[in-house]
Scaffold this active site. Structure first.
Site, mmCIF file in Angstrom:
data_model
loop_
_atom_site.group_PDB
_atom_site.id
_atom_site.type_symbol
_atom_site.label_atom_id
_atom_site.label_comp_id
_atom_site.label_asym_id
_atom_site.label_seq_id
_atom_site.Cartn_x
_atom_site.Cartn_y
_atom_site.Cartn_z
ATOM 1 N N THR A 1 27.174 -5.823 -8.609
ATOM 2 C CA THR A 1 27.848 -5.607 -7.315
ATOM 3 C C THR A 1 28.499 -6.868 -6.762
ATOM 4 O O THR A 1 29.123 -6.823 -5.703
ATOM 5 C CB THR A 1 26.848 -5.066 -6.265
ATOM 6 O OG1 THR A 1 25.776 -6.019 -6.152
ATOM 7 C CG2 THR A 1 26.299 -3.716 -6.652
ATOM 8 N N LYS B 1 14.060 -20.155 -13.642
ATOM 9 C CA LYS B 1 15.097 -20.229 -14.671
ATOM 10 C C LYS B 1 14.578 -20.930 -15.933
ATOM 11 O O LYS B 1 15.038 -20.641 -17.037
ATOM 12 C CB LYS B 1 16.355 -20.901 -14.104
ATOM 13 C CG LYS B 1 17.094 -20.006 -13.106
ATOM 14 C CD LYS B 1 17.620 -18.710 -13.760
ATOM 15 C CE LYS B 1 18.386 -17.830 -12.815
ATOM 16 N NZ LYS B 1 18.982 -16.641 -13.464
ATOM 17 N N ASP C 1 16.355 -1.072 -7.982
ATOM 18 C CA ASP C 1 15.915 -2.452 -7.747
ATOM 19 C C ASP C 1 15.081 -2.858 -8.959
ATOM 20 O O ASP C 1 14.035 -2.253 -9.228
ATOM 21 C CB ASP C 1 15.070 -2.479 -6.459
ATOM 22 C CG ASP C 1 14.643 -3.897 -6.079
ATOM 23 O OD1 ASP C 1 14.447 -4.741 -6.972
ATOM 24 O OD2 ASP C 1 14.494 -4.136 -4.864
ATOM 25 N N GLY D 1 22.925 -6.292 -11.871
ATOM 26 C CA GLY D 1 23.562 -7.062 -10.801
ATOM 27 C C GLY D 1 25.072 -7.132 -10.911
ATOM 28 O O GLY D 1 25.659 -8.210 -10.941
ATOM 29 N N TYR E 1 13.013 -21.959 -7.776
ATOM 30 C CA TYR E 1 14.182 -21.392 -8.477
ATOM 31 C C TYR E 1 14.286 -22.006 -9.872
ATOM 32 O O TYR E 1 14.445 -21.287 -10.863
ATOM 33 C CB TYR E 1 15.471 -21.635 -7.675
ATOM 34 C CG TYR E 1 16.696 -21.108 -8.389
ATOM 35 C CD1 TYR E 1 16.871 -19.737 -8.590
ATOM 36 C CD2 TYR E 1 17.664 -21.974 -8.897
ATOM 37 C CE1 TYR E 1 17.989 -19.248 -9.263
ATOM 38 C CE2 TYR E 1 18.782 -21.494 -9.568
ATOM 39 C CZ TYR E 1 18.935 -20.122 -9.751
ATOM 40 O OH TYR E 1 20.030 -19.640 -10.435
ATOM 41 N N VAL F 1 28.598 -22.094 -9.556
ATOM 42 C CA VAL F 1 29.629 -21.049 -9.589
ATOM 43 C C VAL F 1 29.738 -20.492 -8.173
ATOM 44 O O VAL F 1 28.717 -20.067 -7.612
ATOM 45 C CB VAL F 1 29.220 -19.873 -10.511
ATOM 46 C CG1 VAL F 1 30.387 -18.920 -10.725
ATOM 47 C CG2 VAL F 1 28.641 -20.349 -11.831
ATOM 48 N N ARG G 1 21.543 -3.006 -6.025
ATOM 49 C CA ARG G 1 20.864 -2.282 -4.943
ATOM 50 C C ARG G 1 21.857 -1.718 -3.930
ATOM 51 O O ARG G 1 21.520 -0.830 -3.168
ATOM 52 C CB ARG G 1 19.874 -3.214 -4.226
ATOM 53 C CG ARG G 1 18.702 -3.645 -5.107
ATOM 54 C CD ARG G 1 18.009 -4.849 -4.519
ATOM 55 N NE ARG G 1 18.952 -5.952 -4.382
ATOM 56 C CZ ARG G 1 18.683 -7.100 -3.772
ATOM 57 N NH1 ARG G 1 17.498 -7.300 -3.237
ATOM 58 N NH2 ARG G 1 19.609 -8.039 -3.702
ATOM 59 N N ASN H 1 21.577 -10.239 -15.824
ATOM 60 C CA ASN H 1 22.299 -11.126 -14.899
ATOM 61 C C ASN H 1 21.688 -11.160 -13.505
ATOM 62 O O ASN H 1 21.696 -12.210 -12.860
ATOM 63 C CB ASN H 1 23.765 -10.660 -14.830
ATOM 64 C CG ASN H 1 24.480 -11.226 -13.630
ATOM 65 O OD1 ASN H 1 24.843 -12.406 -13.609
ATOM 66 N ND2 ASN H 1 24.672 -10.402 -12.606
HETATM 67 P P1 NDP Z 1 25.501 -13.040 -6.590
HETATM 68 O O1 NDP Z 1 24.592 -13.162 -5.430
HETATM 69 O O2 NDP Z 1 26.970 -13.080 -6.352
HETATM 70 O O3 NDP Z 1 25.150 -11.732 -7.428
HETATM 71 C C1 NDP Z 1 23.827 -11.387 -7.705
HETATM 72 C C2 NDP Z 1 23.762 -9.967 -8.212
HETATM 73 O O4 NDP Z 1 22.389 -9.647 -8.505
HETATM 74 C C3 NDP Z 1 24.241 -8.963 -7.190
HETATM 75 O O5 NDP Z 1 25.006 -7.976 -7.836
HETATM 76 C C4 NDP Z 1 22.949 -8.355 -6.659
HETATM 77 O O6 NDP Z 1 23.198 -7.013 -6.268
HETATM 78 C C5 NDP Z 1 22.077 -8.402 -7.904
HETATM 79 N N1 NDP Z 1 20.648 -8.315 -7.606
HETATM 80 C C6 NDP Z 1 19.896 -9.197 -6.908
HETATM 81 N N2 NDP Z 1 18.633 -8.749 -6.816
HETATM 82 C C7 NDP Z 1 18.583 -7.567 -7.467
HETATM 83 C C8 NDP Z 1 17.558 -6.613 -7.706
HETATM 84 N N3 NDP Z 1 16.313 -6.811 -7.257
HETATM 85 N N4 NDP Z 1 17.846 -5.497 -8.424
HETATM 86 C C9 NDP Z 1 19.112 -5.293 -8.880
HETATM 87 N N5 NDP Z 1 20.127 -6.154 -8.669
HETATM 88 C C10 NDP Z 1 19.860 -7.277 -7.978
HETATM 89 O O7 NDP Z 1 25.075 -14.242 -7.567
HETATM 90 P P2 NDP Z 1 25.643 -14.739 -8.986
HETATM 91 O O8 NDP Z 1 26.638 -13.808 -9.532
HETATM 92 O O9 NDP Z 1 25.992 -16.157 -8.823
HETATM 93 O O10 NDP Z 1 24.288 -14.674 -9.814
HETATM 94 C C11 NDP Z 1 24.134 -13.949 -11.020
HETATM 95 C C12 NDP Z 1 23.138 -14.684 -11.896
HETATM 96 O O11 NDP Z 1 23.672 -15.958 -12.228
HETATM 97 C C13 NDP Z 1 21.784 -14.958 -11.247
HETATM 98 O O12 NDP Z 1 20.774 -14.739 -12.202
HETATM 99 C C14 NDP Z 1 21.860 -16.428 -10.867
HETATM 100 O O13 NDP Z 1 20.600 -17.028 -10.817
HETATM 101 C C15 NDP Z 1 22.690 -16.953 -12.023
HETATM 102 N N6 NDP Z 1 23.355 -18.222 -11.788
HETATM 103 C C16 NDP Z 1 24.214 -18.389 -10.752
HETATM 104 C C17 NDP Z 1 24.827 -19.616 -10.559
HETATM 105 C C18 NDP Z 1 25.718 -19.889 -9.410
HETATM 106 O O14 NDP Z 1 25.956 -21.101 -9.108
HETATM 107 N N7 NDP Z 1 26.279 -18.884 -8.760
HETATM 108 C C19 NDP Z 1 24.626 -20.723 -11.505
HETATM 109 C C20 NDP Z 1 23.669 -20.439 -12.536
HETATM 110 C C21 NDP Z 1 23.097 -19.230 -12.687
HETATM 111 P P3 NDP Z 1 22.553 -6.226 -5.025
HETATM 112 O O15 NDP Z 1 22.426 -7.218 -3.911
HETATM 113 O O16 NDP Z 1 23.528 -5.128 -4.779
HETATM 114 O O17 NDP Z 1 21.250 -5.747 -5.543
HETATM 115 C C1 8X3 Z 2 22.573 -22.060 -9.870
HETATM 116 C C2 8X3 Z 2 23.060 -23.435 -10.162
HETATM 117 O O1 8X3 Z 2 22.731 -25.902 -9.714
HETATM 118 O O2 8X3 Z 2 22.520 -24.334 -7.827
HETATM 119 O O3 8X3 Z 2 21.660 -21.631 -10.814
HETATM 120 O O4 8X3 Z 2 20.795 -24.445 -9.462
HETATM 121 S S1 8X3 Z 2 22.227 -24.575 -9.240
#
Ligand code: NDP
Ligand code: 8X3
Length: 253
Positions: free
Chosen positions: A10, A155, A59, A8, A151, A184, A33, A86
């Site tokens: 991108t 986690k 994927d 992930g 969700y 975030v 993806r 990630n």
């Molecule tokens: P984004 O949506 O900005 O990024 C998610 C990334 O995951 C993208 O690059 C997406 O790429 C990739 N992705 C999703 N599904 C797939 C798949 N099936 N195969 C390959 N790649 C995939 O979210 P975040 O950067 O915020 O999230 C990253 C991680 O951090 C996640 O696990 C999220 O749960 C976790 N997180 C996020 C928080 C937040 O508040 N933002 C807080 C806590 C945890 P593409 O669409 O190109 O496949």
């Molecule tokens: C993302 C953080 O607080 O939206 O994992 O669940 S929260």
């Protein structure tokens, strides 16, 4: 040069992690993806940091594709030192009774099964290098909040898998860390709210949210400790978010 595979990359935390590792001389396997983004990212990181990159346009929900990709890595690329699990998402924010089965399947298939697929096939390579796995969990894997049900469940599973991996892999010299952020601002809320940018923006109104760089810094901290130090887990929150689902807004925080 050490090699990292990050799922992930991108957007969001994955993209920031790729950048900080490139700055520190890692060659990178970039996954996602959206292939146009992977190609652009690969070009940029190679030009800016002089590292090697390889695109994993897979994927992670598709275990056969993940297995094939890892099995076909050439000898220049299969000596992986670091795996960052990630890729993940939240889909929807609603009670169980009004939840969408499609949303549930996407979260379970990506956050749990996708992470397992990649870990299963990369772990033998990490044993060879005495490498490191960093799992991106969440505050939602430590606490729960109303309407976060599935969700949060996925986690919590990441939290359990992180502990299980550490117990299985310590004897092979493979370190295992989880990084558990609160809010975030990335594409996370846009995805969760099915592309509604207006609503997604409001999630971060009235307080200073974390940014992807904050999490990348924490990942780099864990990764760059000496080999005898394992950061088991970190929980990183905005100062204005004392607990999951609880944000202090409009107080200048
Ligand atoms: P984004 O949506 O900005 O990024 C998610 C990334 O995951 C993208 O690059 C997406 O790429 C990739 N992705 C999703 N599904 C797939 C798949 N099936 N195969 C390959 N790649 C995939 O979210 P975040 O950067 O915020 O999230 C990253 C991680 O951090 C996640 O696990 C999220 O749960 C976790 N997180 C996020 C928080 C937040 O508040 N933002 C807080 C806590 C945890 P593409 O669409 O190109 O496949
Ligand atoms: C993302 C953080 O607080 O939206 O994992 O669940 S929260």
């Amino acid at each position: 040069m050490p090699i990292a595979l990050i799922t992930g990359t991108t957007a969001g935390i994955g993209a920031a992690s790729a950048k900080i590792l490139a700055e520190n001389g890692y060659d990178l396997i970039l996954n996602g993806r959206r292939n146009d983004r992977l190609e652009e990212q690969s070009r940029q990181l190679t030009n800016q940091y002089g590292i090697q990159t390889k695109i994993m346009h897979v994927d992670i929900r598709d275990h056969e594709e993940v297995e094939k990709y890892i099995a076909n890595l050439s000898s220049e690329w299969n000596s992986i030192d670091l795996l960052i699990n990630n890729a993940g998402l939240a889909a929807g924010l609603s009670s169980i009774e009004s939840g969408s089965i499609d949303h549930w399947n996407r979260m379970i298939d990506t956050n749990i099964k996708g992470l397992l697929h990649v870990t299963k096939y990369v772990t033998p390579l990490l044993k060879n290098t005495k490498g490191h796995i960093v799992n991106i969990g969440s505050i939602a894997g430590k606490e729960v909040y109303p309407n976060g049900n599935v969700y949060c469940g996925t986690k919590h599973m990441v939290d359990a898998l992180n502990k299980a991996m550490r117990r299985e892999l310590a004897e092979f010299g493979v370190r295992v860390t989880s990084i558990n952020p609160g809010a975030v601002e990335t594409e996370f809320s846009v995805v969760r709210l099915d592309g509604n940018f207006e609503k997604a923006k409001k999630v971060y109104n009235g307080f200073e949210n974390l940014v992807a760089q904050d999490i990348a810094d924490a990942i780099w901290f864990a990764v760059s400790r000496p080999k005898h130090v394992n950061i088991n887990e970190l929980i990183i929150m905005p100062s204005a978010q004392p607990a999951a689902g609880e944000v202090i807004r409009n107080k200048g925080l």
